[in-house]
Each structure stands twice: as C-alpha cells, then as structure tokens.
Write an enzyme that holds these catalytic residues in place. Sequence first.
Site, PDB file in Angstrom:
ATOM      1  N   ARG A   5      -6.471 -78.633 -20.804  1.00  0.00           N
ATOM      2  CA  ARG A   5      -6.947 -77.256 -20.971  1.00  0.00           C
ATOM      3  C   ARG A   5      -7.436 -77.027 -22.405  1.00  0.00           C
ATOM      4  NH1 ARG A   5      -3.973 -72.165 -19.285  1.00  0.00           N
ATOM      5  NH2 ARG A   5      -6.050 -71.529 -19.895  1.00  0.00           N
ATOM      6  N   ARG A  52       6.262 -71.206 -21.150  1.00  0.00           N
ATOM      7  CA  ARG A  52       5.831 -70.346 -20.038  1.00  0.00           C
ATOM      8  C   ARG A  52       5.906 -71.119 -18.716  1.00  0.00           C
ATOM      9  NH1 ARG A  52      -0.241 -68.200 -19.936  1.00  0.00           N
ATOM     10  NH2 ARG A  52      -0.603 -70.363 -19.361  1.00  0.00           N
ATOM     11  N   ARG A  79     -15.746 -67.686 -20.562  1.00  0.00           N
ATOM     12  CA  ARG A  79     -15.145 -68.926 -21.044  1.00  0.00           C
ATOM     13  C   ARG A  79     -16.184 -70.024 -21.269  1.00  0.00           C
ATOM     14  NH1 ARG A  79      -9.718 -67.833 -19.188  1.00  0.00           N
ATOM     15  NH2 ARG A  79      -8.186 -69.312 -19.936  1.00  0.00           N
ATOM     16  N   LYS A 137      -3.614 -63.866 -24.860  1.00  0.00           N
ATOM     17  CA  LYS A 137      -4.599 -62.911 -24.324  1.00  0.00           C
ATOM     18  C   LYS A 137      -3.974 -61.999 -23.267  1.00  0.00           C
ATOM     19  CE  LYS A 137      -7.338 -66.246 -22.942  1.00  0.00           C
ATOM     20  NZ  LYS A 137      -6.737 -67.495 -23.419  1.00  0.00           N
ATOM     21  N   ARG A 165       3.690 -71.498 -12.874  1.00  0.00           N
ATOM     22  CA  ARG A 165       2.256 -71.794 -12.938  1.00  0.00           C
ATOM     23  C   ARG A 165       2.029 -73.296 -12.953  1.00  0.00           C
ATOM     24  NH1 ARG A 165      -1.168 -67.763 -16.681  1.00  0.00           N
ATOM     25  NH2 ARG A 165      -2.251 -69.711 -17.063  1.00  0.00           N
TER      26      ARG A 165
HETATM   27  P1  B4P Z   1      -0.386 -65.658 -22.529  1.00  0.00           P
HETATM   28  O1  B4P Z   1      -0.547 -64.246 -22.954  1.00  0.00           O
HETATM   29  O2  B4P Z   1       0.015 -65.900 -21.101  1.00  0.00           O
HETATM   30  O3  B4P Z   1      -1.690 -66.542 -22.868  1.00  0.00           O
HETATM   31  P2  B4P Z   1      -3.177 -66.518 -22.315  1.00  0.00           P
HETATM   32  O4  B4P Z   1      -4.027 -66.728 -23.530  1.00  0.00           O
HETATM   33  O5  B4P Z   1      -3.444 -65.292 -21.496  1.00  0.00           O
HETATM   34  O6  B4P Z   1      -3.141 -67.762 -21.315  1.00  0.00           O
HETATM   35  P3  B4P Z   1      -4.113 -68.616 -20.434  1.00  0.00           P
HETATM   36  O7  B4P Z   1      -5.370 -68.947 -21.174  1.00  0.00           O
HETATM   37  O8  B4P Z   1      -3.246 -69.754 -20.016  1.00  0.00           O
HETATM   38  O9  B4P Z   1      -4.454 -67.847 -19.082  1.00  0.00           O
HETATM   39  P4  B4P Z   1      -5.583 -67.613 -17.992  1.00  0.00           P
HETATM   40  O10 B4P Z   1      -4.819 -66.972 -16.931  1.00  0.00           O
HETATM   41  O11 B4P Z   1      -6.714 -66.877 -18.599  1.00  0.00           O
HETATM   42  O12 B4P Z   1       0.662 -66.306 -23.515  1.00  0.00           O
HETATM   43  C1  B4P Z   1       1.160 -67.617 -23.324  1.00  0.00           C
HETATM   44  C2  B4P Z   1       2.655 -67.667 -23.620  1.00  0.00           C
HETATM   45  O13 B4P Z   1       2.886 -67.395 -24.988  1.00  0.00           O
HETATM   46  C3  B4P Z   1       3.470 -66.630 -22.826  1.00  0.00           C
HETATM   47  O14 B4P Z   1       4.636 -67.244 -22.368  1.00  0.00           O
HETATM   48  C4  B4P Z   1       3.775 -65.543 -23.868  1.00  0.00           C
HETATM   49  O15 B4P Z   1       5.023 -64.917 -23.608  1.00  0.00           O
HETATM   50  C5  B4P Z   1       3.826 -66.323 -25.157  1.00  0.00           C
HETATM   51  N1  B4P Z   1       3.376 -65.555 -26.321  1.00  0.00           N
HETATM   52  C6  B4P Z   1       2.321 -64.689 -26.368  1.00  0.00           C
HETATM   53  N2  B4P Z   1       2.202 -64.173 -27.605  1.00  0.00           N
HETATM   54  C7  B4P Z   1       3.194 -64.755 -28.379  1.00  0.00           C
HETATM   55  C8  B4P Z   1       3.587 -64.634 -29.752  1.00  0.00           C
HETATM   56  N3  B4P Z   1       2.975 -63.832 -30.612  1.00  0.00           N
HETATM   57  N4  B4P Z   1       4.630 -65.404 -30.179  1.00  0.00           N
HETATM   58  C9  B4P Z   1       5.285 -66.232 -29.320  1.00  0.00           C
HETATM   59  N5  B4P Z   1       4.964 -66.366 -28.001  1.00  0.00           N
HETATM   60  C10 B4P Z   1       3.929 -65.632 -27.539  1.00  0.00           C
HETATM   61  O16 B4P Z   1      -6.195 -69.028 -17.440  1.00  0.00           O
HETATM   62  C11 B4P Z   1      -5.614 -69.848 -16.425  1.00  0.00           C
HETATM   63  C12 B4P Z   1      -6.644 -70.788 -15.729  1.00  0.00           C
HETATM   64  O17 B4P Z   1      -7.557 -69.996 -14.922  1.00  0.00           O
HETATM   65  C13 B4P Z   1      -7.591 -71.628 -16.589  1.00  0.00           C
HETATM   66  O18 B4P Z   1      -7.065 -72.875 -16.907  1.00  0.00           O
HETATM   67  C14 B4P Z   1      -8.843 -71.814 -15.674  1.00  0.00           C
HETATM   68  O19 B4P Z   1      -8.699 -72.899 -14.792  1.00  0.00           O
HETATM   69  C15 B4P Z   1      -8.891 -70.548 -14.883  1.00  0.00           C
HETATM   70  N6  B4P Z   1      -9.849 -69.565 -15.445  1.00  0.00           N
HETATM   71  C16 B4P Z   1      -9.504 -68.323 -15.922  1.00  0.00           C
HETATM   72  N7  B4P Z   1     -10.599 -67.663 -16.344  1.00  0.00           N
HETATM   73  C17 B4P Z   1     -11.669 -68.498 -16.143  1.00  0.00           C
HETATM   74  C18 B4P Z   1     -13.063 -68.386 -16.399  1.00  0.00           C
HETATM   75  N8  B4P Z   1     -13.591 -67.286 -16.951  1.00  0.00           N
HETATM   76  N9  B4P Z   1     -13.882 -69.435 -16.073  1.00  0.00           N
HETATM   77  C19 B4P Z   1     -13.380 -70.535 -15.522  1.00  0.00           C
HETATM   78  N10 B4P Z   1     -12.060 -70.719 -15.263  1.00  0.00           N
HETATM   79  C20 B4P Z   1     -11.201 -69.707 -15.565  1.00  0.00           C
END
Ligand code: B4P
Length: 205
Positions: free
Chosen positions: A157, A140, A101, A26, A146
């Site tokens: 998670r 990551r 979420r 995302k 992180r």
């Molecule tokens: P990311 O792009 O970092 O993945 P994400 O889905 O954004 O991650 P996440 O769900 O952990 O983040 P958030 O900050 O929202 O990609 C992951 C990895 O994969 C990276 O290293 C990237 O380089 C790699 N990658 C991406 N695409 C690829 C591909 N095509 N092929 C290979 N590799 C690839 O959440 C963090 C925390 O914040 C949660 O646990 C929660 O505690 C809190 N939180 C956030 N929003 C919340 C909400 N609305 N309500 C309650 N808690 C919340």
Amino acid sequence: MIIFVWFNAFSFMYNLILFGPPGSGKGTQSANITRKYQLHHISTGDLLREEVGKKSPLGLEAQQYMDAGQLVPDAVVIGMISGKIDENPNARGFIFDGFPRTQGQAVALDAMLKAKHTEIHQVLAMEVPEEELVKRLLHRGATSGRSDDNEEVIAKRIKEYYAKTEAVAAHYDALGKLERIKGIGSIEDIFNTLGKSIEKYIQPA
Ligand code: B4P
C-alpha cells in the site's frame, strides 16, 4: 421560487480534500472535521468496504485489489463519487477522504465539480514518517478485521502511494491549493492545526 434558485446559485459550498499516505489519519480526522464543520463526508475506502460487505458486483471487483494492497481502478471509484455528490445538493460542503488517489481521479474530480459549479478549495496533506504509518496500520489491523493488517500488504500500500497517489499533491500544489500539515502528535493537536486552515474558509457550524 425565484429567491430559492438565486440563493442556491450563490450560496458558498466548501470542498476539502484530506490527503495523506495509508494510516496518516484521514479517516480519524475526517470524523472530527465532519462533526465540527457540518460537512458531508465521502470516504472511498468506507464506500468500497460497504460494497464488499454487500458482495455487490462492484464490491466483488474491488475486493481483489483491496486485499492485495492495490488501488481499485479509477473508473469504478469515480462513478461512485459523482452519485454521492448529487445525493446531497444542499450540503455545506464535502470532505473527500481517500479520494482522489491518482492523477486521473484528480482530473476527473476537478471536471466533475466544475460541471456542478463548484471546486476544491483546499487540500490538506498530512505528513507522517513511514515507520509510524506501519506501526499504526499493524495496530489497526489487530483490532479492526480489515484485510490490510500484515506487513506485506501494508508495504504494498505504501509503495502504491508513492507510485500513484503522491502525484495528486503535486497536481493541487501547482494550483496553489495544497497545504502540508504535520500528522504526528496527538489526534487533538492535529485536529486543531487542521481547523486553523479550514477556518480561513468556513467557521464551525
Ligand atoms: P486512519 O484514520 O484509519 O487512516 P487512513 O489514512 O484513513 O487510512 P487508509 O488510507 O488505510 O484508508 P482507506 O479506507 O482510505 O488511521 C490509521 C490508524 O492510525 C488508526 O488505527 C488510527 O486510530 C491511528 N491514528 C490516527 N491518527 C493518529 C495519531 N495522531 N496518533 C496515533 N495514531 C493515530 O483505504 C483502504 C483501501 O481502499 C485502499 O488500500 C484501496 O485499495 C481502497 N481505496 C480507497 N479509496 C480509493 C481510491 N480513491 N482509489 C482506489 N482505491 C481506493
């Protein structure tokens, strides 16, 4: 003045939710979409990490949940979002990354946007198999500093996602707004697929 008000009332604002399990990409894809379509990016994960970094009261509360792989309570997250939308009244649109979420957050977001005379237009859900998610998040974790960097927290998670977050997809599916996107392959190929869906509504800026 009259012309300005009329223009604002009728100008189209496009709002997208980028949806998917932890590590589905995302954050990665949001950065690309924001650049190409000039949308305003709202990442609750980034906002929460900012508060944690500042050691604000909100950050201190959020940190204990984030470190344990749990979701931060709805009330904390919802309050943060409304302010961010109001700070950008002339945005071309918003991309919501990692929000909503929970079903409660989805209902609150819909009501919040309705009160601001707009709505969610599309929910693009990136689907990635669990073993690939774990692999990406461990990778990551090794480079980002992180707190969700070990198998125990990552498993927690993913469990939270299935227990609380997957319902958000059903909520928007029932409204005819959900589209499922294959989230494995190169970052560029996935970006192109997302772009084809987005361009049903807006063109690159
Ligand atoms: P990311 O792009 O970092 O993945 P994400 O889905 O954004 O991650 P996440 O769900 O952990 O983040 P958030 O900050 O929202 O990609 C992951 C990895 O994969 C990276 O290293 C990237 O380089 C790699 N990658 C991406 N695409 C690829 C591909 N095509 N092929 C290979 N590799 C690839 O959440 C963090 C925390 O914040 C949660 O646990 C929660 O505690 C809190 N939180 C956030 N929003 C919340 C909400 N609305 N309500 C309650 N808690 C919340």
